[in-house]
Design a protein around this motif. Structure first.
Motif, PDB file in Angstrom:
ATOM      1  N   HIS A  22      -0.530  -5.825   4.056  1.00  0.00           N
ATOM      2  CA  HIS A  22      -1.391  -4.654   3.909  1.00  0.00           C
ATOM      3  C   HIS A  22      -2.466  -4.644   2.819  1.00  0.00           C
ATOM      4  N   CYS A  60      -5.098   1.897   2.530  1.00  0.00           N
ATOM      5  CA  CYS A  60      -4.624   0.248   2.837  1.00  0.00           C
ATOM      6  C   CYS A  60      -5.831  -0.079   3.674  1.00  0.00           C
ATOM      7  N   GLU A 117      -6.174  -3.117   4.953  1.00  0.00           N
ATOM      8  CA  GLU A 117      -6.010  -4.146   5.944  1.00  0.00           C
ATOM      9  C   GLU A 117      -5.142  -3.678   7.172  1.00  0.00           C
ATOM     10  N   TYR A 118      -5.769  -3.949   8.283  1.00  0.00           N
ATOM     11  CA  TYR A 118      -5.117  -3.439   9.413  1.00  0.00           C
ATOM     12  C   TYR A 118      -3.737  -3.586   9.800  1.00  0.00           C
ATOM     13  N   CYS A 119      -2.987  -2.800   9.796  1.00  0.00           N
ATOM     14  CA  CYS A 119      -1.219  -3.091  10.033  1.00  0.00           C
ATOM     15  C   CYS A 119      -0.757  -2.500  10.989  1.00  0.00           C
ATOM     16  N   HIS A 161      -2.305   2.527  10.628  1.00  0.00           N
ATOM     17  CA  HIS A 161      -2.815   2.027   9.504  1.00  0.00           C
ATOM     18  C   HIS A 161      -3.590   3.134   8.592  1.00  0.00           C
ATOM     19  N   MET A 208      -1.927   5.199   6.079  1.00  0.00           N
ATOM     20  CA  MET A 208      -1.163   4.506   5.247  1.00  0.00           C
ATOM     21  C   MET A 208      -2.124   5.007   3.861  1.00  0.00           C
TER      22      MET A 208
HETATM   23 CU1  CUA Z   1      -1.267  -1.013   5.660  1.00  0.00          CU
HETATM   24 CU2  CUA Z   1      -3.275  -1.016   6.686  1.00  0.00          CU
END
Ligand code: CUA
Length: 331
Positions: free
Chosen positions: A144, A179, A181-183, A187, A190
């Motif tokens: 993340h 967030c 960062e693609y998670c 995402h 988040m």
């Molecule tokens: Cu955690 Cu995107």
């Protein structure tokens, strides 16, 4: 520094925000400057040297003066950007020593926060204004990235390793946590908020928490998981006494010396065989999969709270001591 009425940037709500923006403006200005020069020359020359006026091209040989000029000038500009950005980067990467420690655990898809006071929250971070805040962050699943645009700070949050971020909020208010960062599928959900409060308000908010401080929570876990059986701190114990360990240099059986920081303590709980303390055997079982990230953080806080304690006499084999091979244990 920069005019407020041009809404190109989010609000500047931390001590570093203005510095980050200034560098950014400089980069944009340089880009605009050269873009204008290049395009006006393209247009100007294509009019001036159009075919109807200059039917025959003249060959021009190279010019050393010109070559040197357009090599040295861009180099100088690039070095200015490098030096400026490097100074800013080090400032952003090195948390001040006096900063307030707060722990962040990222997971699909939420932010969990633990304060030293023991207060916990989800998708919200309450902090006092004009105070250095040092976040120690870890993910319990994928990568993340903790991002607060108004503070101009952003750092990856990784599984299996603590990363750090610090800032000093200069204005009270509520700011977005993203967030970055693609998670996974949620995402974009988040998110959370940083609530920056006056110190008195913050103290009142803290008082709302229960369950003891983070290190007290860790002390309970220390007993609950049976850590105390071996790390009893008594002479002849099977594991090292943890008093005074945090922040010190730990001497390992293989001759290395490592700094006992958050990552070291976490690794010693999850992969005890990775680093064996001099004088102890590799007998500690792993706790991987048994203790979640938040409880690991509480345990670390407990070990940290013992940083100033003196080990009991004879409890620990100091670096210089001859390793005792009798049923000793790992860190
Ligand atoms: Cu955690 Cu995107």
């Amino acid at each position: 520094m920069l005019p407020k009425y041009i809404p190109l940037w989010p609000e500047r709500a931390s001590t570093v925000a203005g510095h980050v923006d200034a560098l950014y403006v400089f980069l944009i200005a340089i880009s605009v400057f050269f873009t204008v020069i290049v395009f006006s020359m393209v247009i100007g020359f294509s009019v001036r040297y159009r075919r109807s006026r200059n039917p025959i091209a003249t060959q021009i040989e190279g010019s050393n003066v010109l070559e040197i000029f357009w090599t040295v000038v861009p180099l100088a500009i690039a070095m200015v950007i490098f030096a400026w950005a490097a100074v800013l980067f080090f400032h952003l990467e090195r948390a001040p020593k006096d900063a307030m420690q707060i722990y962040v655990t990222g997971k699909q898809w939420m932010w969990k926060i633990q304060h030293p006071s023991g207060n916990r929250e989800i998708n919200a971070l309450h902090i006092p204004v004009n105070t250095n805040i040092h976040l120690t962050m870890i993910s319990q699943d994928v990568i993340h990235d903790f991002f607060v645009p108004e503070f101009r700070v952003k750092h990856d949050v990784l599984p299996n390793r603590y990363t750090e971020l610090w800032f000093n909020a200069t204005k009270t208010g509520t700011y977005h946590i993203f967030c970055a960062e693609y998670c996974g599928t949620k995402h974009s959900g988040m998110i959370g908020e940083v609530v920056v409060m006056e110190p008195a308000q913050y103290q009142a908010w803290l008082a709302g928490g229960t369950g003891g401080s983070l290190s007290q929570q860790g002390e309970k876990l220390f007993t609950q998981y049976g850590c105390i059986t071996c790390h009893s701190g008594q002479a002849g114990a099977r594991g090292p006494d943890l008093a005074g360990v945090y922040g010190s240099q730990v001497h390992l059986a293989d001759g290395r010396a490592v700094a006992a920081d958050d990552n070291y303590v976490r690794e010693s709980i999850l992969s005890p065989q990775a680093k064996i303390v001099t004088g102890y055997g590799p007998i500690m079982p792993t706790f991987a999969g048994q203790i979640n990230e938040e409880n690991l953080i509480a345990l670390i806080a407990y070990v940290k709270s013992k940083a100033g304690d003196k080990p009991a006499a004879g409890a620990n084999a100091p670096a210089t001591a001859v390793p005792q091979k009798t049923g000793a244990t790992t860190k």
